[in-house]
Write a protein that holds these residues in place. Structure first.
Motif, mmCIF file in Angstrom:
data_model
loop_
_atom_site.group_PDB
_atom_site.id
_atom_site.type_symbol
_atom_site.label_atom_id
_atom_site.label_comp_id
_atom_site.label_asym_id
_atom_site.label_seq_id
_atom_site.Cartn_x
_atom_site.Cartn_y
_atom_site.Cartn_z
ATOM 1 N N GLU A 88 4.588 15.745 9.026
ATOM 2 C CA GLU A 88 5.058 14.756 8.060
ATOM 3 C C GLU A 88 3.898 13.851 7.683
ATOM 4 O OE1 GLU A 88 8.510 12.482 8.825
ATOM 5 O OE2 GLU A 88 9.693 14.158 9.597
ATOM 6 N N ARG A 89 3.830 13.505 6.420
ATOM 7 C CA ARG A 89 2.843 12.548 5.937
ATOM 8 C C ARG A 89 3.477 11.692 4.853
ATOM 9 N NH1 ARG A 89 0.494 13.872 9.825
ATOM 10 N NH2 ARG A 89 -1.648 14.660 10.041
ATOM 11 N N HIS A 90 2.935 10.500 4.669
ATOM 12 C CA HIS A 90 3.344 9.631 3.572
ATOM 13 C C HIS A 90 2.183 9.529 2.581
ATOM 14 C CE1 HIS A 90 6.461 8.421 6.439
ATOM 15 N NE2 HIS A 90 7.123 7.931 5.402
ATOM 16 N N TYR A 91 2.517 9.656 1.291
ATOM 17 C CA TYR A 91 1.523 9.558 0.237
ATOM 18 C C TYR A 91 1.968 8.503 -0.768
ATOM 19 C CZ TYR A 91 -0.113 13.988 2.163
ATOM 20 O OH TYR A 91 -0.571 14.966 3.011
ATOM 21 N N GLN A 92 1.022 7.650 -1.156
ATOM 22 C CA GLN A 92 1.362 6.611 -2.131
ATOM 23 C C GLN A 92 1.608 7.242 -3.495
ATOM 24 O OE1 GLN A 92 -1.627 3.599 -2.693
ATOM 25 N NE2 GLN A 92 -0.193 2.170 -3.629
ATOM 26 N N ARG A 93 2.702 6.850 -4.131
ATOM 27 C CA ARG A 93 3.042 7.310 -5.464
ATOM 28 C C ARG A 93 3.618 6.149 -6.261
ATOM 29 N NH1 ARG A 93 0.275 10.725 -3.903
ATOM 30 N NH2 ARG A 93 0.575 12.986 -3.907
ATOM 31 N N PHE A 94 3.509 6.231 -7.586
ATOM 32 C CA PHE A 94 3.933 5.128 -8.438
ATOM 33 C C PHE A 94 5.021 5.594 -9.401
ATOM 34 C CE2 PHE A 94 -0.429 4.258 -7.130
ATOM 35 C CZ PHE A 94 -0.270 3.003 -6.561
ATOM 36 N N TYR A 95 6.091 6.135 -8.847
ATOM 37 C CA TYR A 95 7.238 6.521 -9.651
ATOM 38 C C TYR A 95 8.106 5.297 -9.950
ATOM 39 C CZ TYR A 95 6.114 11.253 -8.039
ATOM 40 O OH TYR A 95 5.490 12.435 -7.752
ATOM 41 N N MET A 96 8.871 5.383 -11.032
ATOM 42 C CA MET A 96 9.885 4.376 -11.338
ATOM 43 C C MET A 96 11.243 5.006 -11.102
ATOM 44 S SD MET A 96 8.319 2.618 -14.794
ATOM 45 C CE MET A 96 9.485 1.269 -14.735
ATOM 46 N N ILE A 352 -5.837 13.735 4.353
ATOM 47 C CA ILE A 352 -6.509 13.287 3.129
ATOM 48 C C ILE A 352 -5.496 12.659 2.180
ATOM 49 C CG2 ILE A 352 -7.757 14.059 1.069
ATOM 50 C CD1 ILE A 352 -9.021 16.236 2.798
ATOM 51 N N SER A 353 -5.790 11.463 1.706
ATOM 52 C CA SER A 353 -4.980 10.710 0.724
ATOM 53 C C SER A 353 -3.665 10.191 1.297
ATOM 54 C CB SER A 353 -4.680 11.551 -0.526
ATOM 55 O OG SER A 353 -5.868 11.892 -1.189
ATOM 56 N N SER A 354 -3.376 10.469 2.571
ATOM 57 C CA SER A 354 -2.131 9.975 3.146
ATOM 58 C C SER A 354 -2.275 8.503 3.555
ATOM 59 C CB SER A 354 -1.702 10.813 4.338
ATOM 60 O OG SER A 354 -2.616 10.665 5.414
ATOM 61 N N ILE A 355 -1.169 7.841 3.749
ATOM 62 C CA ILE A 355 -1.185 6.449 4.180
ATOM 63 C C ILE A 355 -0.436 6.342 5.509
ATOM 64 C CG2 ILE A 355 -1.367 5.528 1.845
ATOM 65 C CD1 ILE A 355 1.627 4.911 1.933
ATOM 66 N N LYS A 356 -0.798 5.327 6.280
ATOM 67 C CA LYS A 356 -0.138 5.093 7.556
ATOM 68 C C LYS A 356 0.994 4.098 7.367
ATOM 69 C CE LYS A 356 -0.979 3.828 12.386
ATOM 70 N NZ LYS A 356 -2.001 3.420 13.380
ATOM 71 N N ILE A 357 2.164 4.428 7.892
ATOM 72 C CA ILE A 357 3.330 3.557 7.790
ATOM 73 C C ILE A 357 3.435 2.712 9.064
ATOM 74 C CG2 ILE A 357 5.826 3.434 7.530
ATOM 75 C CD1 ILE A 357 4.378 4.406 5.039
ATOM 76 N N HIS A 358 3.455 1.400 8.907
ATOM 77 C CA HIS A 358 3.571 0.495 10.052
ATOM 78 C C HIS A 358 5.018 0.040 10.176
ATOM 79 C CE1 HIS A 358 -0.813 0.264 10.227
ATOM 80 N NE2 HIS A 358 -0.786 0.134 8.909
ATOM 81 N N LYS A 359 5.678 0.488 11.211
ATOM 82 C CA LYS A 359 7.083 0.170 11.433
ATOM 83 C C LYS A 359 7.228 -1.151 12.176
ATOM 84 C CE LYS A 359 9.319 3.894 9.857
ATOM 85 N NZ LYS A 359 10.402 3.826 8.862
#
Length: 362
Positions: A88-96, A352-359
């Motif tokens: 699993e990875r989180h990637y920043q996206r700018f959807y509306m 690559i390009s993923s972001i870390k989620i701080h819970k």
């Protein structure tokens, strides 16, 4: 025989509504579409996320979205899940995040009053040499009308009748998209924390699935090979429950056909005074299935071609679509890194390009 209309546009989604809005006032135009604001109106099966490319397309028209189209929440990352590898990875996206039906109705509200409307669906298109196009339509209430037009535009999506009429032997890869809505109040576990996700599960589909929280509902959908599509949809839901998804009983289930081109040559723009725009032309991303940006931009190019009236409009429009063919090619080059399991695993493991989620554990 003299035609009733100059241009008949079949389909009033982002492609058809944009074209109707941009065509010169000298044209006699008919827009054929079944969507209304009634509760039982036809609604497009869609997750309802407006991509950056689509946002740019509207920005180039200096259009701003009314706030009643937007829904809660607005989330800034996509949780990407590979069920085969367990990564699993989180990637920043700018959807509306928006209400797709209200969005479509808003686009139609921008169409000038001079454009004639028909609320229903096209049931057949025919054409004899030297004669106008004949379009047979059925009204929402069951009545039937026949229109004739010098030009016809297929903006009617994956199941386009215009494309089938023009290119009966041309096949584009098709999937069945299935989507279910769940009440967040009846879904436990992770459903209490709104999120977007993109799911890859080669055991059930060689395409992707998605989830999105929307105004106290949780939507889960995916694109599946048509054979055994519902069985594979349910299998994938069961597999997702093992990683924390909680669905509960669906409030409603929707389905539609979605296209996924394999080659830029799957794109067909029309001939003999008939034109295709948006997904009807095969203009949809093979990597993400995003189609709104292609719909708006192809409609803009066709409107400009017809408004200028220079040369053979089919030939001119076909040339102007070439950059969009190239964009489809770039999406196809990207596909192996998303859909080939080994390459996808390597990309996701690299981070690559993923972001870390701080819970927040409090």
């Amino acid at each position: 025989m003299s035609a009733d209309l100059d241009i008949a546009i079949i389909g009033g989604g982002p492609a058809g509504a944009t074209l109707a809005r941009l065509l010169d006032k000298r044209f006699r135009v008919l827009l054929i579409d079944g969507k209304t604001d009634s509760a039982n109106s036809f609604k497009k099966v869609c997750g309802g996320l407006l991509s950056p490319d689509a946002q740019k397309a509207f920005a180039e028209f200096d259009l701003t979205l009314p706030k009643d189209i937007l829904v809660d929440p607005q989330i800034f990352s996509v949780r990407t899940i590979d069920l085969k590898s367990g990564l699993e990875r989180h990637y920043q996206r700018f959807y509306m995040n928006l209400d797709r039906h209200r969005f479509d109705l808003w686009l139609e509200s921008l169409v000038p009053e001079r454009v004639k409307r028909f609320y229903g669906k096209c049931v057949s298109v025919s054409h004899e040499a030297g004669e106008p196009y004949k379009i047979v339509c059925k009204e929402n209430d069951g009545g039937e009308q026949v229109f004739t037009a010098d030009m016809v535009v297929g903006a009617d999506g994956a199941g386009s009748r215009v494309r089938k009429f023009l290119y009966p032997r041309c096949k584009i890869r098709r999937y069945t998209a299935i989507q279910q809505w769940f009440s967040e109040e009846n879904s436990g576990g992770e459903m209490s924390d709104p999120f977007y996700s993109c799911v890859f599960d080669p055991e059930t589909s060689d395409c992707c699935s998605w989830s999105v929280s929307k105004d106290r509902y949780f939507i889960f959908g995916g694109a599946f090979a048509s054979e055994h599509c519902r069985e594979n949809f349910e299998r994938q839901k069961s597999r997702l429950e093992r990683v924390g998804f909680r669905f509960g009983e669906p409030v409603k289930t929707e389905a539609c056909i979605v296209l996924r081109p394999k080659s830029p040559f799957d794109i067909h723009t029309g001939k003999d005074g008939a034109f295709l725009i948006g997904e009807a032309a095969g203009l949809i991303s093979p990597s993400s299935l995003e189609g709104i940006s292609f719909a708006v931009n192809s409609a803009r190019l066709l409107a400009d071609t017809l408004n200028r009236g220079e040369g053979d409009p089919n030939r001119v429009y076909g040339r102007r679509i070439v950059p969009m063919r190239i964009k489809i090619l770039t999406k196809l080059i990207k596909c192996p890194f998303m859909y080939q399991p080994t390459l996808r695993r390597l990309v996701m493991k690299s981070g690559i390009s993923s972001i870390k989620i701080h819970k927040n554990d409090k």
